[in-house]
Design a protein around this motif. Sequence first.
Motif, PDB file in Angstrom:
ATOM      1  N   GLU A   1     -24.335  23.764   2.506  1.00  0.00           N
ATOM      2  CA  GLU A   1     -24.361  22.386   3.013  1.00  0.00           C
ATOM      3  C   GLU A   1     -24.245  22.359   4.538  1.00  0.00           C
ATOM      4  OE1 GLU A   1     -21.975  18.179   2.249  1.00  0.00           O
ATOM      5  OE2 GLU A   1     -21.095  20.062   1.569  1.00  0.00           O
ATOM      6  N   GLU A   2     -23.350  23.162   5.090  1.00  0.00           N
ATOM      7  CA  GLU A   2     -23.174  23.206   6.546  1.00  0.00           C
ATOM      8  C   GLU A   2     -24.430  23.722   7.237  1.00  0.00           C
ATOM      9  OE1 GLU A   2     -19.660  25.570   7.160  1.00  0.00           O
ATOM     10  OE2 GLU A   2     -18.347  23.990   6.375  1.00  0.00           O
ATOM     11  N   ARG A   3     -25.089  24.697   6.618  1.00  0.00           N
ATOM     12  CA  ARG A   3     -26.317  25.245   7.173  1.00  0.00           C
ATOM     13  C   ARG A   3     -27.425  24.201   7.101  1.00  0.00           C
ATOM     14  NH1 ARG A   3     -28.458  28.729   3.359  1.00  0.00           N
ATOM     15  NH2 ARG A   3     -26.611  30.020   3.489  1.00  0.00           N
ATOM     16  N   GLY A   4     -27.437  23.419   6.024  1.00  0.00           N
ATOM     17  CA  GLY A   4     -28.399  22.335   5.893  1.00  0.00           C
ATOM     18  C   GLY A   4     -29.662  22.674   5.129  1.00  0.00           C
ATOM     19  N   TYR A   5     -29.782  23.900   4.665  1.00  0.00           N
ATOM     20  CA  TYR A   5     -30.966  24.273   3.890  1.00  0.00           C
ATOM     21  C   TYR A   5     -30.647  25.460   2.991  1.00  0.00           C
ATOM     22  CZ  TYR A   5     -31.518  27.934   7.421  1.00  0.00           C
ATOM     23  OH  TYR A   5     -31.298  28.996   8.243  1.00  0.00           O
ATOM     24  N   ILE A   6     -31.508  25.644   1.986  1.00  0.00           N
ATOM     25  CA  ILE A   6     -31.360  26.713   1.003  1.00  0.00           C
ATOM     26  C   ILE A   6     -32.227  27.894   1.436  1.00  0.00           C
ATOM     27  CG2 ILE A   6     -31.779  27.335  -1.414  1.00  0.00           C
ATOM     28  CD1 ILE A   6     -31.411  24.299  -2.068  1.00  0.00           C
TER      29      ILE A   6
ATOM     30  N   GLU B   1     -23.060  14.934 -10.829  1.00  0.00           N
ATOM     31  CA  GLU B   1     -23.461  13.866 -11.747  1.00  0.00           C
ATOM     32  C   GLU B   1     -22.462  13.717 -12.886  1.00  0.00           C
ATOM     33  OE1 GLU B   1     -27.450  15.106 -12.638  1.00  0.00           O
ATOM     34  OE2 GLU B   1     -28.287  13.928 -10.991  1.00  0.00           O
ATOM     35  N   ALA B   2     -21.926  14.834 -13.365  1.00  0.00           N
ATOM     36  CA  ALA B   2     -20.968  14.778 -14.478  1.00  0.00           C
ATOM     37  C   ALA B   2     -19.605  14.265 -14.044  1.00  0.00           C
ATOM     38  CB  ALA B   2     -20.815  16.159 -15.109  1.00  0.00           C
ATOM     39  N   THR B   3     -19.279  14.469 -12.776  1.00  0.00           N
ATOM     40  CA  THR B   3     -17.962  14.056 -12.280  1.00  0.00           C
ATOM     41  C   THR B   3     -18.047  12.818 -11.396  1.00  0.00           C
ATOM     42  OG1 THR B   3     -18.128  15.604 -10.419  1.00  0.00           O
ATOM     43  CG2 THR B   3     -16.988  16.387 -12.410  1.00  0.00           C
ATOM     44  N   ASN B   4     -19.139  12.092 -11.519  1.00  0.00           N
ATOM     45  CA  ASN B   4     -19.331  10.850 -10.762  1.00  0.00           C
ATOM     46  C   ASN B   4     -19.275  11.053  -9.252  1.00  0.00           C
ATOM     47  OD1 ASN B   4     -19.608   9.329 -13.134  1.00  0.00           O
ATOM     48  ND2 ASN B   4     -17.384   9.228 -13.342  1.00  0.00           N
ATOM     49  N   GLY B   5     -19.995  12.077  -8.780  1.00  0.00           N
ATOM     50  CA  GLY B   5     -20.118  12.279  -7.337  1.00  0.00           C
ATOM     51  C   GLY B   5     -20.850  11.108  -6.715  1.00  0.00           C
ATOM     52  N   THR B   6     -20.732  10.984  -5.417  1.00  0.00           N
ATOM     53  CA  THR B   6     -21.379   9.848  -4.748  1.00  0.00           C
ATOM     54  C   THR B   6     -22.893  10.040  -4.713  1.00  0.00           C
ATOM     55  OG1 THR B   6     -21.280  10.826  -2.540  1.00  0.00           O
ATOM     56  CG2 THR B   6     -19.358   9.538  -3.260  1.00  0.00           C
ATOM     57  N   ASP B   7     -23.598   8.914  -4.683  1.00  0.00           N
ATOM     58  CA  ASP B   7     -25.061   8.965  -4.583  1.00  0.00           C
ATOM     59  C   ASP B   7     -25.472   9.685  -3.303  1.00  0.00           C
ATOM     60  OD1 ASP B   7     -25.374   7.652  -6.965  1.00  0.00           O
ATOM     61  OD2 ASP B   7     -25.730   5.681  -6.059  1.00  0.00           O
ATOM     62  N   GLU B   8     -24.722   9.462  -2.251  1.00  0.00           N
ATOM     63  CA  GLU B   8     -25.028  10.090  -0.962  1.00  0.00           C
ATOM     64  C   GLU B   8     -25.014  11.617  -1.088  1.00  0.00           C
ATOM     65  OE1 GLU B   8     -22.544  10.572   3.088  1.00  0.00           O
ATOM     66  OE2 GLU B   8     -22.957   8.482   2.534  1.00  0.00           O
ATOM     67  N   GLU B   9     -23.988  12.149  -1.746  1.00  0.00           N
ATOM     68  CA  GLU B   9     -23.899  13.601  -1.943  1.00  0.00           C
ATOM     69  C   GLU B   9     -25.065  14.115  -2.774  1.00  0.00           C
ATOM     70  OE1 GLU B   9     -19.550  15.432  -2.417  1.00  0.00           O
ATOM     71  OE2 GLU B   9     -19.905  13.719  -3.744  1.00  0.00           O
ATOM     72  N   ILE B  10     -25.331  13.433  -3.867  1.00  0.00           N
ATOM     73  CA  ILE B  10     -26.392  13.865  -4.774  1.00  0.00           C
ATOM     74  C   ILE B  10     -27.732  13.846  -4.061  1.00  0.00           C
ATOM     75  CG2 ILE B  10     -27.648  13.273  -6.889  1.00  0.00           C
ATOM     76  CD1 ILE B  10     -24.874  12.295  -8.002  1.00  0.00           C
TER      77      ILE B  10
ATOM     78  N   LYS C   1     -28.277  14.096  -0.834  1.00  0.00           N
ATOM     79  CA  LYS C   1     -28.294  15.156   0.189  1.00  0.00           C
ATOM     80  C   LYS C   1     -28.684  16.496  -0.444  1.00  0.00           C
ATOM     81  CE  LYS C   1     -24.292  16.195   1.566  1.00  0.00           C
ATOM     82  NZ  LYS C   1     -22.975  16.270   2.136  1.00  0.00           N
ATOM     83  N   PHE C   2     -28.055  16.846  -1.571  1.00  0.00           N
ATOM     84  CA  PHE C   2     -28.344  18.125  -2.215  1.00  0.00           C
ATOM     85  C   PHE C   2     -29.713  18.112  -2.880  1.00  0.00           C
ATOM     86  CE2 PHE C   2     -23.634  18.453  -2.067  1.00  0.00           C
ATOM     87  CZ  PHE C   2     -23.572  19.605  -1.290  1.00  0.00           C
ATOM     88  N   ASP C   3     -30.116  16.973  -3.418  1.00  0.00           N
ATOM     89  CA  ASP C   3     -31.438  16.863  -4.028  1.00  0.00           C
ATOM     90  C   ASP C   3     -32.527  17.049  -2.973  1.00  0.00           C
ATOM     91  OD1 ASP C   3     -33.001  16.480  -6.381  1.00  0.00           O
ATOM     92  OD2 ASP C   3     -33.495  14.463  -5.659  1.00  0.00           O
ATOM     93  N   THR C   4     -32.291  16.544  -1.778  1.00  0.00           N
ATOM     94  CA  THR C   4     -33.233  16.720  -0.672  1.00  0.00           C
ATOM     95  C   THR C   4     -33.352  18.198  -0.315  1.00  0.00           C
ATOM     96  OG1 THR C   4     -32.721  14.519   0.180  1.00  0.00           O
ATOM     97  CG2 THR C   4     -33.739  16.083   1.725  1.00  0.00           C
ATOM     98  N   MET C   5     -32.221  18.897  -0.302  1.00  0.00           N
ATOM     99  CA  MET C   5     -32.253  20.337  -0.024  1.00  0.00           C
ATOM    100  C   MET C   5     -33.080  21.069  -1.077  1.00  0.00           C
ATOM    101  SD  MET C   5     -28.282  20.889   1.102  1.00  0.00           S
ATOM    102  CE  MET C   5     -28.377  22.587   1.605  1.00  0.00           C
TER     103      MET C   5
END
Length: 167
Positions: free
Chosen positions: A107-112, A129-138, A140-144
């Motif tokens: 996440e800190e690096r910003g890319y996979i 998604e299972a632990t009700n993470g924020t849409d913003e987090e999801i 961000k990672f989905d974009t990566m």
Amino acid sequence: MDELTFYKEWNLIMYDFTYNCSIRSENDESLREEYRRDFENIKNKIIEFYNNGNLRMLKRWFKYANEMIPFPDEPEYPILNARLRAACGKDLRDFDKKRLDKVRKIEERGYIKTNSEYYQIRNHIDYLEATNGTDEEIIKFDTMISLYEEKIREKMEKQKKKRDRQE
């Protein structure tokens, strides 16, 4: 507890957990019997690896076994954790910390960078998604994930063009 014993015990507990979950969700008696045979084969393999001192294979099976863990909000999680802690001296939370540290670095690096990181982030999205993470987090990672998939597609297209030119 030595390393070999740790991996044997952990694997036996994790595969037993998976077996019991499979049995509970299956009504077909013939499939239940098939699961029982499969689990016995797995159990025997783990013991064989242990008896032969094959740490490499026990570690490999450990990796696979840990892909089947319940999420922390599921009722089985604390039960499985208690079994692992009693038998191995560690539980899933110890590995959650390591997993989350790896995710934070990506996440800190910003890319996979690698396929391994790709799967770590996919699993993390499932976790969020299972632990009700924020849409913003999801998002961000989905974009990566999307950017990495696009990078792989471009790489494959370049390789295909190169092969086509060589033919």
